[in-house]
Design a protein around this motif. Structure first.
Motif, PDB file in Angstrom:
ATOM      1  N   LEU A  15       0.825  -1.213   0.000  1.00  0.00           N
ATOM      2  CA  LEU A  15       0.000   0.000   0.000  1.00  0.00           C
ATOM      3  C   LEU A  15       0.862   1.266   0.000  1.00  0.00           C
ATOM      4  O   LEU A  15       0.490   2.285  -0.608  1.00  0.00           O
ATOM      5  CB  LEU A  15      -0.948  -0.003   1.197  1.00  0.00           C
ATOM      6  CG  LEU A  15      -2.041  -1.080   1.169  1.00  0.00           C
ATOM      7  CD1 LEU A  15      -2.839  -1.064   2.471  1.00  0.00           C
ATOM      8  CD2 LEU A  15      -2.956  -0.884  -0.030  1.00  0.00           C
ATOM      9  N   GLY A  16       2.009   1.205   0.661  1.00  0.00           N
ATOM     10  CA  GLY A  16       2.904   2.366   0.654  1.00  0.00           C
ATOM     11  C   GLY A  16       3.464   2.631  -0.731  1.00  0.00           C
ATOM     12  O   GLY A  16       3.521   3.789  -1.179  1.00  0.00           O
ATOM     13  N   LEU A  17       3.877   1.572  -1.429  1.00  0.00           N
ATOM     14  CA  LEU A  17       4.364   1.763  -2.796  1.00  0.00           C
ATOM     15  C   LEU A  17       3.246   2.179  -3.740  1.00  0.00           C
ATOM     16  O   LEU A  17       3.488   2.871  -4.751  1.00  0.00           O
ATOM     17  CB  LEU A  17       5.012   0.469  -3.306  1.00  0.00           C
ATOM     18  CG  LEU A  17       6.432   0.184  -2.838  1.00  0.00           C
ATOM     19  CD1 LEU A  17       6.883  -1.189  -3.309  1.00  0.00           C
ATOM     20  CD2 LEU A  17       7.392   1.254  -3.337  1.00  0.00           C
ATOM     21  N   ALA A  18       2.039   1.754  -3.427  1.00  0.00           N
ATOM     22  CA  ALA A  18       0.892   2.089  -4.288  1.00  0.00           C
ATOM     23  C   ALA A  18       0.593   3.582  -4.300  1.00  0.00           C
ATOM     24  O   ALA A  18      -0.119   4.065  -5.189  1.00  0.00           O
ATOM     25  CB  ALA A  18      -0.342   1.309  -3.852  1.00  0.00           C
ATOM     26  N   THR A  19       1.143   4.327  -3.354  1.00  0.00           N
ATOM     27  CA  THR A  19       0.914   5.779  -3.354  1.00  0.00           C
ATOM     28  C   THR A  19       1.734   6.470  -4.450  1.00  0.00           C
ATOM     29  O   THR A  19       1.390   7.568  -4.876  1.00  0.00           O
ATOM     30  CB  THR A  19       1.268   6.408  -1.993  1.00  0.00           C
ATOM     31  OG1 THR A  19       2.631   6.158  -1.707  1.00  0.00           O
ATOM     32  CG2 THR A  19       0.374   5.867  -0.886  1.00  0.00           C
ATOM     33  N   VAL A  20       2.821   5.804  -4.912  1.00  0.00           N
ATOM     34  CA  VAL A  20       3.647   6.411  -5.961  1.00  0.00           C
ATOM     35  C   VAL A  20       3.646   5.580  -7.240  1.00  0.00           C
ATOM     36  O   VAL A  20       4.063   6.075  -8.292  1.00  0.00           O
ATOM     37  CB  VAL A  20       5.096   6.618  -5.477  1.00  0.00           C
ATOM     38  CG1 VAL A  20       5.149   7.677  -4.398  1.00  0.00           C
ATOM     39  CG2 VAL A  20       5.722   5.334  -5.017  1.00  0.00           C
ATOM     40  N   LEU A  21       3.219   4.323  -7.187  1.00  0.00           N
ATOM     41  CA  LEU A  21       3.178   3.444  -8.352  1.00  0.00           C
ATOM     42  C   LEU A  21       1.783   2.855  -8.489  1.00  0.00           C
ATOM     43  O   LEU A  21       0.950   2.962  -7.588  1.00  0.00           O
ATOM     44  CB  LEU A  21       4.188   2.297  -8.197  1.00  0.00           C
ATOM     45  CG  LEU A  21       5.662   2.651  -8.055  1.00  0.00           C
ATOM     46  CD1 LEU A  21       6.469   1.413  -7.717  1.00  0.00           C
ATOM     47  CD2 LEU A  21       6.190   3.275  -9.349  1.00  0.00           C
ATOM     48  N   ALA A  22       1.578   2.174  -9.583  1.00  0.00           N
ATOM     49  CA  ALA A  22       0.304   1.472  -9.761  1.00  0.00           C
ATOM     50  C   ALA A  22       0.231   0.343  -8.731  1.00  0.00           C
ATOM     51  O   ALA A  22       1.254  -0.285  -8.408  1.00  0.00           O
ATOM     52  CB  ALA A  22       0.208   0.902 -11.172  1.00  0.00           C
ATOM     53  N   PRO A  23      -0.956   0.074  -8.180  1.00  0.00           N
ATOM     54  CA  PRO A  23      -1.079  -0.965  -7.152  1.00  0.00           C
ATOM     55  C   PRO A  23      -0.569  -2.330  -7.595  1.00  0.00           C
ATOM     56  O   PRO A  23       0.088  -3.028  -6.828  1.00  0.00           O
ATOM     57  CB  PRO A  23      -2.580  -1.011  -6.863  1.00  0.00           C
ATOM     58  CG  PRO A  23      -3.072   0.343  -7.222  1.00  0.00           C
ATOM     59  CD  PRO A  23      -2.218   0.781  -8.375  1.00  0.00           C
ATOM     60  N   TRP A  24      -0.814  -2.737  -8.840  1.00  0.00           N
ATOM     61  CA  TRP A  24      -0.338  -4.041  -9.303  1.00  0.00           C
ATOM     62  C   TRP A  24       1.182  -4.085  -9.345  1.00  0.00           C
ATOM     63  O   TRP A  24       1.798  -5.091  -9.033  1.00  0.00           O
ATOM     64  CB  TRP A  24      -0.939  -4.399 -10.677  1.00  0.00           C
ATOM     65  CG  TRP A  24      -0.448  -3.506 -11.793  1.00  0.00           C
ATOM     66  CD1 TRP A  24      -1.028  -2.366 -12.237  1.00  0.00           C
ATOM     67  CD2 TRP A  24       0.724  -3.701 -12.579  1.00  0.00           C
ATOM     68  NE1 TRP A  24      -0.291  -1.807 -13.255  1.00  0.00           N
ATOM     69  CE2 TRP A  24       0.808  -2.624 -13.481  1.00  0.00           C
ATOM     70  CE3 TRP A  24       1.730  -4.655 -12.620  1.00  0.00           C
ATOM     71  CZ2 TRP A  24       1.834  -2.491 -14.402  1.00  0.00           C
ATOM     72  CZ3 TRP A  24       2.750  -4.513 -13.548  1.00  0.00           C
ATOM     73  CH2 TRP A  24       2.791  -3.443 -14.430  1.00  0.00           C
ATOM     74  N   LEU A  25       1.804  -2.943  -9.719  1.00  0.00           N
ATOM     75  CA  LEU A  25       3.262  -2.873  -9.778  1.00  0.00           C
ATOM     76  C   LEU A  25       3.861  -2.903  -8.369  1.00  0.00           C
ATOM     77  O   LEU A  25       4.886  -3.543  -8.130  1.00  0.00           O
ATOM     78  CB  LEU A  25       3.696  -1.617 -10.536  1.00  0.00           C
ATOM     79  CG  LEU A  25       5.187  -1.455 -10.808  1.00  0.00           C
ATOM     80  CD1 LEU A  25       5.721  -2.655 -11.595  1.00  0.00           C
ATOM     81  CD2 LEU A  25       5.456  -0.167 -11.563  1.00  0.00           C
ATOM     82  N   SER A  26       3.212  -2.270  -7.431  1.00  0.00           N
ATOM     83  CA  SER A  26       3.649  -2.296  -6.030  1.00  0.00           C
ATOM     84  C   SER A  26       3.636  -3.718  -5.492  1.00  0.00           C
ATOM     85  O   SER A  26       4.594  -4.172  -4.857  1.00  0.00           O
ATOM     86  CB  SER A  26       2.739  -1.427  -5.163  1.00  0.00           C
ATOM     87  OG  SER A  26       2.747  -0.112  -5.604  1.00  0.00           O
ATOM     88  N   ALA A  27       2.529  -4.438  -5.762  1.00  0.00           N
ATOM     89  CA  ALA A  27       2.409  -5.818  -5.304  1.00  0.00           C
ATOM     90  C   ALA A  27       3.472  -6.689  -5.962  1.00  0.00           C
ATOM     91  O   ALA A  27       4.069  -7.569  -5.315  1.00  0.00           O
ATOM     92  CB  ALA A  27       1.011  -6.352  -5.597  1.00  0.00           C
TER      93      ALA A  27
END
Length: 139
Positions: free
Chosen positions: A77-89
């Motif tokens: 969820l933290g990465l999803a703030t700067v990247l697409a959620p699928w890419l963060s996962a």
């Protein structure tokens, strides 16, 4: 007046050597039985304590697993703030697989060093003792 000499003293009240040996044997048998019973009780108590401890340890490991899962979710969820959620996962999953691979390789290396489980130092020491005994017998 007759004086009693040591050879005339009545020894009938004292037990014979055979009786003393029998009593000692009986006492030793009873002592061993009692000690074994005490050991059984102590081991049963320790077994219950170990079982309880293992259960609590397992419970703690289960909660730790869910804590790690929550941290992984937080990272995604933290990465999803700067990247697409699928890419963060995907990034977090790849990082977890890299960590798993490193741990597996290190574990496999350690496992290979420990197999076969032979007490090599103890065997070497026993062989040295046997050789020393053989050497002293040939003198």
């Amino acid at each position: 007046m007759a004086i009693e000499t040591p050879s005339r003293v009545n020894h009938a009240a004292e037990p014979s050597v055979a009786e003393l040996v029998r009593r000692a044997s009986d006492d030793l048998s009873r002592l061993v039985r009692d000690e074994l019973q005490l050991a059984k009780l102590e081991l049963a108590h320790k077994g219950k304590e170990a079982g309880l401890g293992a259960g609590l340890l397992g419970g703690g490991a289960g909660f730790a697993f869910f804590g790690v899962a929550a941290l992984v979710t937080t990272a995604i969820l933290g990465l999803a703030t700067v990247l697409a959620p699928w890419l963060s996962a995907l990034i977090v999953a790849v990082a977890l697989f890299v960590i798993a691979a490193v741990l597996a390789l290190v574990g496999r290396s350690r496992l290979r060093k420990s197999v076969p489980p032979v007490p090599e130092e103890a065997l070497a020491s026993a062989k040295a003792d046997i050789n020393k005994i053989k050497g002293s017998m040939h003198r």
